[in-house]
Design an enzyme around this catalytic site. Structure first.
Site, PDB file in Angstrom:
ATOM      1  N   SER A 239      -0.655  -2.605   6.417  1.00 34.49           N
ATOM      2  CA  SER A 239      -1.916  -2.018   6.157  1.00 34.49           C
ATOM      3  C   SER A 239      -2.624  -2.954   5.205  1.00 34.49           C
ATOM      4  O   SER A 239      -3.055  -2.268   4.363  1.00 34.49           O
ATOM      5  CB  SER A 239      -1.820  -0.882   5.978  1.00 34.49           C
TER       6      SER A 239
ATOM      7  N   ARG B 265       8.004   3.036   5.532  1.00 32.97           N
ATOM      8  CA  ARG B 265       8.811   3.733   6.465  1.00 32.97           C
ATOM      9  C   ARG B 265       9.561   2.634   7.336  1.00 32.97           C
ATOM     10  O   ARG B 265       9.019   1.877   7.848  1.00 32.97           O
ATOM     11  CB  ARG B 265       8.214   4.613   7.408  1.00 32.97           C
TER      12      ARG B 265
ATOM     13  N   ASP C 276      -2.767  -0.624   9.992  1.00 36.82           N
ATOM     14  CA  ASP C 276      -2.221   0.766  10.397  1.00 36.82           C
ATOM     15  C   ASP C 276      -3.482   1.400  11.053  1.00 36.82           C
ATOM     16  O   ASP C 276      -3.150   2.594  11.774  1.00 36.82           O
ATOM     17  CB  ASP C 276      -2.099   1.351   9.042  1.00 36.82           C
TER      18      ASP C 276
HETATM   19  C1  BG6 Z   1       0.332   7.098   7.794  1.00 33.96           C
HETATM   20  C2  BG6 Z   1       0.650   5.898   8.547  1.00 33.96           C
HETATM   21  O1  BG6 Z   1       0.545   7.997   8.507  1.00 33.96           O
HETATM   22  O2  BG6 Z   1      -0.567   6.933   6.935  1.00 33.96           O
HETATM   23  C3  BG6 Z   1       0.313   4.444   7.684  1.00 33.96           C
HETATM   24  O3  BG6 Z   1       1.810   5.711   9.148  1.00 33.96           O
HETATM   25  C4  BG6 Z   1      -0.899   4.452   7.058  1.00 33.96           C
HETATM   26  O4  BG6 Z   1       0.510   3.302   8.612  1.00 33.96           O
HETATM   27  C5  BG6 Z   1      -1.064   5.993   6.084  1.00 33.96           C
HETATM   28  O5  BG6 Z   1      -0.976   3.586   6.169  1.00 33.96           O
HETATM   29  C6  BG6 Z   1      -2.213   5.929   5.603  1.00 33.96           C
HETATM   30  O6  BG6 Z   1      -2.231   7.230   4.772  1.00 33.96           O
HETATM   31  P1  BG6 Z   1      -1.953   7.160   3.103  1.00 33.96           P
HETATM   32  O7  BG6 Z   1      -2.465   8.083   2.830  1.00 33.96           O
HETATM   33  O8  BG6 Z   1      -0.361   7.165   3.305  1.00 33.96           O
HETATM   34  O9  BG6 Z   1      -2.010   5.938   2.689  1.00 33.96           O
HETATM   35  C1  GLC Z   2      -6.915  -0.922   2.828  1.00 35.14           C
HETATM   36  C2  GLC Z   2      -6.318  -2.322   3.952  1.00 35.14           C
HETATM   37  C3  GLC Z   2      -6.509  -1.898   5.063  1.00 35.14           C
HETATM   38  C4  GLC Z   2      -5.846  -0.897   5.499  1.00 35.14           C
HETATM   39  C5  GLC Z   2      -6.375   0.521   4.819  1.00 35.14           C
HETATM   40  C6  GLC Z   2      -5.717   1.757   5.045  1.00 35.14           C
HETATM   41  O1  GLC Z   2      -8.327  -0.932   3.044  1.00 35.14           O
HETATM   42  O2  GLC Z   2      -7.116  -3.432   3.496  1.00 35.14           O
HETATM   43  O3  GLC Z   2      -5.900  -2.959   5.958  1.00 35.14           O
HETATM   44  O4  GLC Z   2      -6.234  -0.459   7.204  1.00 35.14           O
HETATM   45  O5  GLC Z   2      -6.310  -0.133   3.192  1.00 35.14           O
HETATM   46  O6  GLC Z   2      -4.521   1.762   4.832  1.00 35.14           O
END
Ligand code: BG6
Ligand code: GLC
Length: 970
Positions: free
Chosen positions: A652, A588, A706
């Protein structure tokens, strides 16, 4: 052979009588051809002169084929249940009360439906039918095998059989019938059971069956309360039985005890079933099993495969269970008052069970003859019979449709028109029976269709009777009229359907039991005992300590990375910010406007962009160029061109930070492998890409994980939020650690948020004992073998794969899809984690599971769907418990750090698995409660994503005028 009454007297196996002597198709329509019991008991008692002929024939002298009346119940007519001869108004008048309109029939249907639904409830209403669970949970799938003894107790005799099920539905049966004398039927229960046991032993002796142990299925066609396949307590006798000392007792046990008293054969009474169940289980149409059993013989009853969750008396609501409706009792509390005739009242008043089984008394062949007789008496009195007058025989309550020319037998001299009238009387009685039977069948099918949430229901019905064609036709036509969305196919019962059905129940039970054991064994390693959960918690606590300490950091599997975020937001953050959110399901770009609460608080606009796998896994420069393209697109769309807004970057992946705006990517995780990035500062990689674009400037002020973004985002609403948790594509957590414990960062005052990177927990081998061979397979084929081992037990990127591995093995072991090869299951990624959410959702679960499997080209039976759901449940439960155990370790660490007896802390959570899976969050929360009883942990779901948190971090950095990490107010 002794002929003492308590000795079993073997008889010739019953042979079907020859074809009817004349084409009359109405008398005894409800009787069964193979079943002497279903001839009305009055027939054999009353018609004592002359040879007993087939009950459903009249001599040709009575009925000329040319004079057969037209079918009654012709759909479309307003009076559907009789068609009195228009030429004879007297006959018409007498038969009129038996005519039922479609409205009346559909009223009966609706009352029946309500009574069935009430019967399934724990608090039953006034008008109910019993709806007894039978503990038969599965219909046959054709793989049933084995040799079974079957004992069928019937109205006048008992039948002993040995059924060999050889995998096809064609069971080979050897049988023998033993007459049960009346004094046994009405005497002491113990004697009856001894007689049964003796008959069994004699049967085995006569067949010279070797002295092995035998599994026995007992068909006991009386109303019983069943609490298990082998446990049925008799509620009340019927069908001429009234033995003492049996009501309220477990008939399976009584039989077992009697067999033991014989002490000659090793026979295990493994199932006790009602005759309806045996009927259903014994019939199938090709490969399609029957899901309804319908008995219209001396009495009437039915059973059907019900969704277990609608049977309130059951403890578990998995799958389906056959329910014995005992619908013959319908109307006992007055629900049919408007359709009962004076003839019905007479029949009831003269019956052995006055006021009981009122519905049965309108349908069962035990009563139809008596209704017909009463109608004839009326006609004779009205002088509508040319033979004139009545005879003592006709006035006697004898019941049943006589087997020979009825009027002659009753001492009347019939004319041809009289015979025609008799035919009409019988036709009216039987047609009404067929129509009423249709009301109940239609009610049952409607109920099944509703409960299975299907627009159309198509089921096979296993009837115990060889219905006469006209009865069958009326039954089917009327059922269709009353339940147009349901199609019932009446499967023709073969001679031994019922006995075969009993053997099939036993075989299915054995098969399910064996399967259950094998499945449990296979799934066992995926189940975490309470001790294992504690161990995981303790191991993580230890890894956290090691990760924080300088000298042990390198060996620890959790990196415990400092984030340079020292406090959660306090609400004073202001300004416009750009944010990027990379690493979850979506990439995003956001515009975040931070205002005072009075001025509207936080306002966000965002755009989702895709990162194609070839970009995520190609050269790093290409990935960052793509990110910059997306930013340019976003700025253009938002009219931000020319403005250089401060940017917070949610990235992340594990990064080593030396400051808030610098993050060295340690290694990629999840689906990313872009080359040339590991070991580099990703902020710098982004800046380089911007420079390559040479069109605009970017002011990256903070890079956050994240988990941190989520904690900050939730912390804006709840200052108690000091933990961030992600369970989505990957899994990870961060929390506020005492700076004095963070040896990598100088200083001892205050706190710092630590990105634990717990996804890598266990990469040093400390969790090896918890990994199953399914986990090892998933790890082996992943993009990063040997890495992120904890994440691979928990997160969305992997759970579907674990389930797929288990399913493949279940197929290999022939425990799923009957072992049919399923090439689709060999495809990695074919079973995404969102399937777990769908399959495990309550309510439509089984349908969902079947639909999911069907979409994969896998034709699943109910059992297959149940098994797939079980696998999903075991895998997601383990994931939730592991995540909970880890979170408990974090909460305990915070409590311990602060020396508190009790800690109250909020966890900000994000991630599709946590948010969308129907049970995952409960599993996590329950485990935290169990393992961290001194912590009150509140879970706050992030609704805004972690981009907002990144903007908040950036806002603070901006406010203090440098990319340093001190947030205001702390
Ligand atoms: C989102 C966050 O809502 O959730 C992200 O904005 C995060 O930063 C993510 O990585 C994690 O969930 P998923 O299911 O999208 O991996
Ligand atoms: C993976 C990444 C970590 C992140 C997590 C959730 O484990 O290494 O940094 O926070 O995924 O998205």
């Amino acid at each position: 052979m002794s002929s003492r009454q308590d000795e079993p007297v073997p008889q010739e196996p019953h042979k079907e009588a020859g074809s009817p002597a004349c084409p009359a198709q109405w008398v005894g329509a409800a009787g069964t051809a193979q079943d002497p019991q279903s001839r009305s008991r009055h027939v054999t008692e009353v018609v004592s002169t002359g040879p007993v002929r087939h009950p459903r024939t009249l001599p040709a002298t009575c009925l000329g084929p040319a004079r057969l009346p037209q079918p009654v119940g012709a759909p479309g007519g307003s009076q559907l249940c009789s068609l009195p001869d228009p030429r004879c108004p007297q006959v018409q008048r007498v038969l009129q009360p038996l005519s039922l309109s479609l409205q009346q029939l559909s009223r009966v249907q609706h009352h029946m439906l309500a009574a069935m639904e009430a019967g399934l409830r724990l608090r039953k209403g006034a008008h109910t039918v019993p709806m007894l669970p039978t503990y038969v949970r599965s219909t046959p799938d054709g793989t049933e095998r084995g040799s079974f003894l079957v004992l069928e107790l019937r109205e006048r005799d008992l039948r002993v059989l040995r059924a060999e099920l050889g995998g096809s539905q064609e069971a080979q049966l050897k049988d023998r019938i033993f007459a049960v004398p009346q004094d046994l039927r009405e005497g002491k229960g113990e004697k009856l059971f001894d007689f049964m046991a003796k008959s069994l032993c004699q049967f085995l002796d006569d067949l010279h069956i070797p002295a092995t142990s035998h599994q026995l299925g007992f068909c006991f066609p009386f109303t019983c309360i069943t609490t298990g396949l082998e446990t049925s307590k008799l509620q009340s006798w019927s069908k001429g039985y009234s033995c003492s000392g049996v009501v309220g007792r477990d008939v399976g046990q009584l039989l077992q005890a009697a067999i033991q008293r014989q002490a000659s054969h090793d026979i295990n009474v493994m199932v006790v079933v009602n005759d309806t169940v045996a009927t259903m289980m014994g019939c199938r149409l090709g490969t399609k099993p029957c899901e309804v059993g319908l008995i219209v013989g001396a009495g009437t009853n039915s059973c059907f495969m019900e969704e277990a969750r609608y049977v309130e008396s059951l403890d578990d609501n998995e799958g389906r269970m056959c329910v014995n409706t005992e619908w013959g009792t319908f109307g006992d509390t007055g629900a049919m008052a408007d359709i009962l005739t004076t003839y019905d009242e007479h029949v009831d008043a003269g019956s052995l069970n006055k006021g009981k089984h009122r519905f049965e008394k309108l349908i069962g062949s035990l009563y139809l003859g008596e209704i017909a007789r009463l109608l004839l008496v009326q006609l004779a009195q009205d002088k509508a019979l040319h033979a004139g007058g009545t005879t003592p025989q006709l006035r006697t309550q004898v019941g049943a449709v006589p087997p020979q020319c009825l009027l002659q037998k009753l001492g009347l001299q019939p004319s041809d028109p009289d015979c025609f009238t008799v035919q009409q009387v019988c036709l009216a009685v039987v047609t009404r029976a067929a129509c009423l039977c249709a009301t109940s069948l239609a009610a049952m099918l409607t109920h099944m269709r509703k409960n299975r949430e299907l627009p159309q229901l198509d089921v096979c019905v296993g009837p115990a009777a060889f219905f006469r064609p006209r009865f069958r036709q009326t039954l089917l036509e009327m059922t269709k009229k009353l339940a147009p969305e349901c199609t019932a196919t009446l499967v023709s019962a073969v001679d031994d359907s019922r006995a075969q059905g009993v053997a099939v129940v036993a075989a299915v039970a054995l098969r399910l039991e064996a399967q259950r054991r094998e499945v449990d064994q296979l799934l066992q390693p995926l189940r975490l005992a309470p001790r294992a959960r504690q161990q995981v918690q303790a191991l993580l606590q230890c890894e956290m300590e090691r990760g924080l300490r300088q000298e042990t950091h390198a060996q620890a599997s959790t990196r415990m990375l400092p984030t340079y975020v020292r406090a959660t937001p306090d609400g004073s953050e202001r300004g416009d910010f750009l944010a990027l959110d990379l690493g979850g399901t979506n990439f995003r770009v956001l515009l975040v406007k931070l205002r005072s609460r009075e001025a509207g608080g936080i306002c966000m606009v965002s755009e989702i962009y895709s990162i194609p796998p070839e970009v995520a896994q190609g050269p790093g420069s290409q990935l960052f160029d793509h990110i910059v393209e997306c930013i340019v697109d976003f700025q253009t769309k938002q009219g931000l061109w020319g403005r250089t807004l401060p940017l917070g970057f949610t990235f992340s992946f594990p990064c080593q930070q030396k400051s808030l705006d610098q993050g060295i990517l340690l290694n990629w995780t999840k689906g990313f492998t872009a080359s040339g990035c590991e070991g580099k500062d990703v902020v710098e990689l982004l800046r380089e890409a911007v420079r390559r674009k040479n069109q605009f400037d970017l002011d990256v002020v903070a890079i956050v994980n994240d988990t941190v973004g989520t904690m900050m985002s939730c912390g804006y609403d709840d200052p108690n939020c000091e933990v961030g948790l992600i369970v989505g594509t990957g899994t990870n957590a961060c929390y506020m650690e005492e700076l004095r414990n963070v040896e990598a960062v100088p200083g001892a005052e205050g706190r710092m948020c630590i990105n634990m990177e717990w996804g890598a927990f266990g990469d040093n081998g400390c969790l090896d004992e918890f990994f199953t061979h399914f986990d090892a397979q998933v790890d082996r084929v992943s993009l990063n073998p040997g890495k992120q081992r904890f994440e691979k037990l928990i997160s969305g990127m992997y759970l579907g794969e674990i389930v797929r591995m288990v399913l493949v093995e279940l197929v290999e072991k022939e425990l799923l899809f009957q072992g049919r090869p399923c090439p689709a299951l060999q495809t990695p990624g074919i079973f995404p984690t969102k399937f777990l959410s769908t399959i495990e959702s309550d309510g439509l679960a089984l349908r969902q599971a079947s639909a999911v499997l069907q979409n994969l080209g896998l034709a699943a039976s109910v059992e297959d769907a149940l098994l797939v759901r079980k696998v999903c449940q075991v895998v997601s439960l383990r994931a939730g418990q592991l995540c909970g155990a880890a979170l408990a370790a974090v909460a305990e660490k915070i409590r311990d750090n602060r020396g508190l007896a009790q800690l109250a802390v909020t966890v900000g959570v994000d991630g599709t698995l946590y948010k969308l899976h129907p049970h995952f969050s409960q599993h996590v929360q329950q485990t935290v409660k169990e393992l961290a009883p001194r912590c009150t942990v509140t879970f706050l779901q992030s609704e805004d994503g972690s981009g907002k948190g990144a903007a908040l971090v950036a806002a603070v950095a901006c406010r203090i005028g440098a990319h340093v990490c001190h947030l205001p107010g702390h």
